[in-house]
Design a protein around this motif. Structure first.
Motif, short mmCIF file in Angstrom:
data_model
loop_
_atom_site.label_atom_id
_atom_site.label_comp_id
_atom_site.label_asym_id
_atom_site.label_seq_id
_atom_site.Cartn_x
_atom_site.Cartn_y
_atom_site.Cartn_z
N MET A 124 1.55 -1.33 -0.14
CA MET A 124 -0.05 -0.08 0.44
C MET A 124 0.23 1.33 0.06
N GLU A 125 0.65 1.82 -0.54
CA GLU A 125 1.28 3.25 -0.82
C GLU A 125 0.43 4.67 -0.60
N HIS A 142 4.91 7.00 -0.60
CA HIS A 142 5.81 5.70 -0.06
C HIS A 142 5.51 4.99 0.45
N THR A 143 6.10 3.85 0.85
CA THR A 143 5.07 2.81 1.77
C THR A 143 4.95 3.56 3.19
N GLU A 144 4.69 2.62 3.43
CA GLU A 144 3.78 2.57 4.88
C GLU A 144 5.37 2.36 5.91
N LYS A 197 5.95 5.95 7.93
CA LYS A 197 6.34 5.97 9.51
C LYS A 197 7.65 6.16 10.42
N SER A 198 8.71 5.77 9.30
CA SER A 198 10.06 6.10 9.99
C SER A 198 10.04 7.37 10.05
N ALA A 258 -3.14 -1.81 6.46
CA ALA A 258 -3.86 -2.85 5.09
C ALA A 258 -5.52 -2.75 6.34
N LYS A 259 -4.70 -3.19 7.84
CA LYS A 259 -5.70 -3.54 8.71
C LYS A 259 -6.81 -2.76 9.00
N ILE A 260 -6.04 -1.57 8.86
CA ILE A 260 -6.82 0.10 8.54
C ILE A 260 -7.72 -0.09 7.65
#
Length: 75
Positions: A1-2, A10-12, A16-17, A47-49
């Motif tokens: 997911m982007e 950006h990737t997750e 987040k980093s 993905a869960k969200i």
């Protein structure tokens, strides 16, 4: 997911980093407060969200409202 923001993808993990910066809206306040939703949480995966959002949307408006309140911290 982007994640798409400012025409950058950006990737997750990348998002987040990245270092963040807190900017006070009221510099005269005696106490600080902030709003942060589950998308920034290291314990929640996007993905869960997204799956939970789709399921809540399928179940109906009341379930969707609850999911938005809990996940996004919106009223």
């Amino acid at each position: 997911m982007e994640f798409v923001s400012c025409k950058e993808q950006h990737t997750e993990v990348e998002w987040k980093s990245c270092p963040g910066k807190w900017i006070a809206r009221n510099t005269e306040a005696k106490k600080s407060g902030f709003h942060l939703n589950a998308l920034a949480s290291p314990w929640e995966k996007w993905a869960k969200i997204l799956d939970e959002f789709k399921e809540a949307k399928r179940k109906g408006i009341e379930t969707l409202k609850t999911r938005v309140n809990i996940t996004l911290g919106e009223s």
